[in-house]
Design a protein around this motif. Structure first.
Motif, PDB file in Angstrom:
ATOM      1  N   LEU A  86       0.496  -1.008  -0.277  1.00 44.04           N
ATOM      2  CA  LEU A  86      -0.146   0.227  -0.048  1.00 44.04           C
ATOM      3  C   LEU A  86       0.701   1.048  -0.209  1.00 44.04           C
ATOM      4  N   ARG A  87       2.123   1.390   0.526  1.00 42.37           N
ATOM      5  CA  ARG A  87       2.881   2.699   0.713  1.00 42.37           C
ATOM      6  C   ARG A  87       3.692   1.983  -0.616  1.00 42.37           C
ATOM      7  N   THR A  88       3.787   1.501  -1.821  1.00 40.45           N
ATOM      8  CA  THR A  88       4.838   1.707  -2.403  1.00 40.45           C
ATOM      9  C   THR A  88       2.891   1.855  -3.392  1.00 40.45           C
ATOM     10  N   ARG A  89       1.672   2.003  -3.515  1.00 36.08           N
ATOM     11  CA  ARG A  89       1.161   1.812  -4.074  1.00 36.08           C
ATOM     12  C   ARG A  89       0.743   3.924  -3.835  1.00 36.08           C
ATOM     13  N   ASP A  90       0.967   4.048  -2.728  1.00 32.84           N
ATOM     14  CA  ASP A  90       0.765   5.607  -2.477  1.00 32.84           C
ATOM     15  C   ASP A  90       1.378   6.602  -3.087  1.00 32.84           C
ATOM     16  N   ARG A  91       2.791   6.124  -3.388  1.00 30.96           N
ATOM     17  CA  ARG A  91       3.629   6.865  -3.293  1.00 30.96           C
ATOM     18  C   ARG A  91       4.177   6.651  -5.278  1.00 30.96           C
ATOM     19  N   GLN A  92       3.404   5.179  -5.325  1.00 31.15           N
ATOM     20  CA  GLN A  92       3.114   5.269  -7.329  1.00 31.15           C
ATOM     21  C   GLN A  92       2.480   6.401  -7.474  1.00 31.15           C
ATOM     22  N   ARG A  93       0.972   6.479  -6.623  1.00 29.26           N
ATOM     23  CA  ARG A  93       0.114   7.924  -6.572  1.00 29.26           C
ATOM     24  C   ARG A  93       0.331   8.851  -7.166  1.00 29.26           C
ATOM     25  N   LYS A  94       1.238   9.591  -6.134  1.00 25.32           N
ATOM     26  CA  LYS A  94       2.034  10.827  -5.751  1.00 25.32           C
ATOM     27  C   LYS A  94       2.891  10.610  -7.056  1.00 25.32           C
ATOM     28  N   LEU A  95       3.220   9.634  -8.313  1.00 23.75           N
ATOM     29  CA  LEU A  95       4.458   9.885  -9.158  1.00 23.75           C
ATOM     30  C   LEU A  95       3.170  10.066 -10.278  1.00 23.75           C
ATOM     31  N   THR A  96       2.476   9.907  -9.868  1.00 16.28           N
ATOM     32  CA  THR A  96       1.182  10.183 -11.694  1.00 16.28           C
ATOM     33  C   THR A  96       1.266  11.667 -11.506  1.00 16.28           C
ATOM     34  N   ALA A  97       1.329  11.504 -10.121  1.00 14.58           N
ATOM     35  CA  ALA A  97       0.893  13.414 -10.022  1.00 14.58           C
ATOM     36  C   ALA A  97       2.246  13.684 -10.690  1.00 14.58           C
ATOM     37  N   LYS A  98       2.719  14.175 -10.612  1.00 18.14           N
ATOM     38  CA  LYS A  98       4.533  14.104 -11.100  1.00 18.14           C
ATOM     39  C   LYS A  98       4.031  13.911 -12.629  1.00 18.14           C
ATOM     40  N   ILE A  99       3.840  12.831 -13.237  1.00 22.49           N
ATOM     41  CA  ILE A  99       3.936  12.549 -14.584  1.00 22.49           C
ATOM     42  C   ILE A  99       2.545  13.747 -15.482  1.00 22.49           C
ATOM     43  N   ASP A 100       1.722  13.561 -14.886  1.00 20.77           N
ATOM     44  CA  ASP A 100       0.233  14.817 -14.827  1.00 20.77           C
ATOM     45  C   ASP A 100       1.454  16.307 -14.960  1.00 20.77           C
ATOM     46  N   ALA A 101       1.806  16.438 -14.071  1.00 16.67           N
ATOM     47  CA  ALA A 101       2.497  18.325 -14.153  1.00 16.67           C
ATOM     48  C   ALA A 101       3.619  17.846 -15.200  1.00 16.67           C
ATOM     49  N   ALA A 102       4.199  17.115 -15.736  1.00 15.68           N
ATOM     50  CA  ALA A 102       5.649  17.012 -15.910  1.00 15.68           C
ATOM     51  C   ALA A 102       4.626  17.237 -17.871  1.00 15.68           C
ATOM     52  N   MET A 103       2.977  16.289 -18.370  1.00 15.74           N
ATOM     53  CA  MET A 103       3.063  16.158 -19.880  1.00 15.74           C
ATOM     54  C   MET A 103       2.379  17.695 -19.386  1.00 15.74           C
ATOM     55  N   ARG A 104       2.112  18.797 -18.074  1.00 15.32           N
ATOM     56  CA  ARG A 104       1.549  20.106 -18.766  1.00 15.32           C
ATOM     57  C   ARG A 104       2.426  20.466 -18.617  1.00 15.32           C
ATOM     58  N   ARG A 105       4.163  20.423 -17.988  1.00 17.22           N
ATOM     59  CA  ARG A 105       5.011  21.311 -18.410  1.00 17.22           C
ATOM     60  C   ARG A 105       5.176  21.098 -20.018  1.00 17.22           C
ATOM     61  N   ILE A 106       5.120  20.368 -20.494  1.00 15.37           N
ATOM     62  CA  ILE A 106       5.021  19.692 -21.547  1.00 15.37           C
ATOM     63  C   ILE A 106       4.446  20.388 -22.721  1.00 15.37           C
ATOM     64  N   ASP A 107       3.030  20.340 -22.351  1.00 11.72           N
ATOM     65  CA  ASP A 107       2.194  21.684 -23.304  1.00 11.72           C
ATOM     66  C   ASP A 107       2.441  22.847 -22.765  1.00 11.72           C
ATOM     67  N   GLU A 108       3.015  23.173 -22.393  1.00 13.35           N
ATOM     68  CA  GLU A 108       3.149  24.728 -21.754  1.00 13.35           C
ATOM     69  C   GLU A 108       4.516  24.909 -22.113  1.00 13.35           C
ATOM     70  N   GLY A 109       5.629  24.201 -22.513  1.00 12.98           N
ATOM     71  CA  GLY A 109       6.343  24.775 -23.128  1.00 12.98           C
ATOM     72  C   GLY A 109       7.753  25.139 -22.643  1.00 12.98           C
ATOM     73  N   GLU A 110       7.202  24.100 -21.170  1.00 14.75           N
ATOM     74  CA  GLU A 110       8.709  24.866 -19.805  1.00 14.75           C
ATOM     75  C   GLU A 110       8.982  23.485 -19.776  1.00 14.75           C
ATOM     76  N   TYR A 111       8.974  22.023 -20.165  1.00 15.11           N
ATOM     77  CA  TYR A 111       9.655  20.905 -20.008  1.00 15.11           C
ATOM     78  C   TYR A 111      10.954  20.906 -20.351  1.00 15.11           C
ATOM     79  N   GLY A 112      11.810  20.534 -19.182  1.00 18.37           N
ATOM     80  CA  GLY A 112      13.698  20.049 -19.702  1.00 18.37           C
ATOM     81  C   GLY A 112      14.136  21.635 -19.667  1.00 18.37           C
ATOM     82  N   TRP A 113      13.970  22.005 -18.486  1.00 19.67           N
ATOM     83  CA  TRP A 113      14.020  23.492 -18.245  1.00 19.67           C
ATOM     84  C   TRP A 113      13.838  23.267 -16.687  1.00 19.67           C
ATOM     85  N   CYS A 114      14.755  23.846 -16.088  1.00 19.12           N
ATOM     86  CA  CYS A 114      15.323  24.080 -14.854  1.00 19.12           C
ATOM     87  C   CYS A 114      14.682  25.092 -14.217  1.00 19.12           C
TER      88      CYS A 114
END
Length: 152
Positions: A86-114
């Motif tokens: 369950l802790r692993t799945r919770d960690r992965q749930r948080k990871l999916t939120a980070k993946i969604d944030a990365a996808m938003r950065r791609i859409d906004e042209g901010e991905y790949g920049w510090c």
């Protein structure tokens, strides 16, 4: 914790294996070109799909019913295993939120920049950690500041 990180690495490696073999981003190209952005978009989507697929198995096992181990030691061991899962799945749930944030950065042209310096994060770092938001140097400085503030 090491098991959870190992699972994340395995899932990311599985996502990378499912990508077409005909392209891998390199430093020889224009940084964050459309081709590179598409590569990372597909990688992030595949990584998220793999995480969700792994979590379906956990959900199915949870729905099958409670633990009914007759031996107390077996029951304790099973409960510990469930807790780790369950802790692993919770960690992965948080990871999916980070993946969604990365996808938003791609859409906004901010991905790949510090986020801290505005410098390129770097292709190799993004291949290793597609959700990275800082360069290695900025991340290290951030972690040092965090450690100092925790120690105070």
């Amino acid at each position: 914790m090491a098991v959870a990180m190992h699972d994340d690495i395995d899932i990311l490696a599985k996502a990378k294996r499912s990508l077409p073999d005909d392209y891998t981003p390199s430093d020889d190209e224009e940084y964050m070109s459309e081709k590179q952005l598409n590569y990372f978009r597909v990688l992030l989507l595949e990584w998220k799909r793999s995480i969700l697929q792994a979590s379906e198995g956990t959900l199915q096992n949870l729905q099958e019913g409670p633990l009914r181990e007759p031996d107390l030691n077996d029951r304790a061991s099973s409960e510990t295993d469930w807790g780790i899962e369950l802790r692993t799945r919770d960690r992965q749930r948080k990871l999916t939120a980070k993946i969604d944030a990365a996808m938003r950065r791609i859409d906004e042209g901010e991905y790949g920049w510090c986020d801290m310096t505005g410098e390129p994060i770097g292709i190799n770092r993004l291949i290793a950690r597609p959700i990275a938001t800082m360069t290695v140097e900025a991340q290290a400085a951030h972690e040092r500041r965090e450690k100092i503030s925790r120690d105070d």
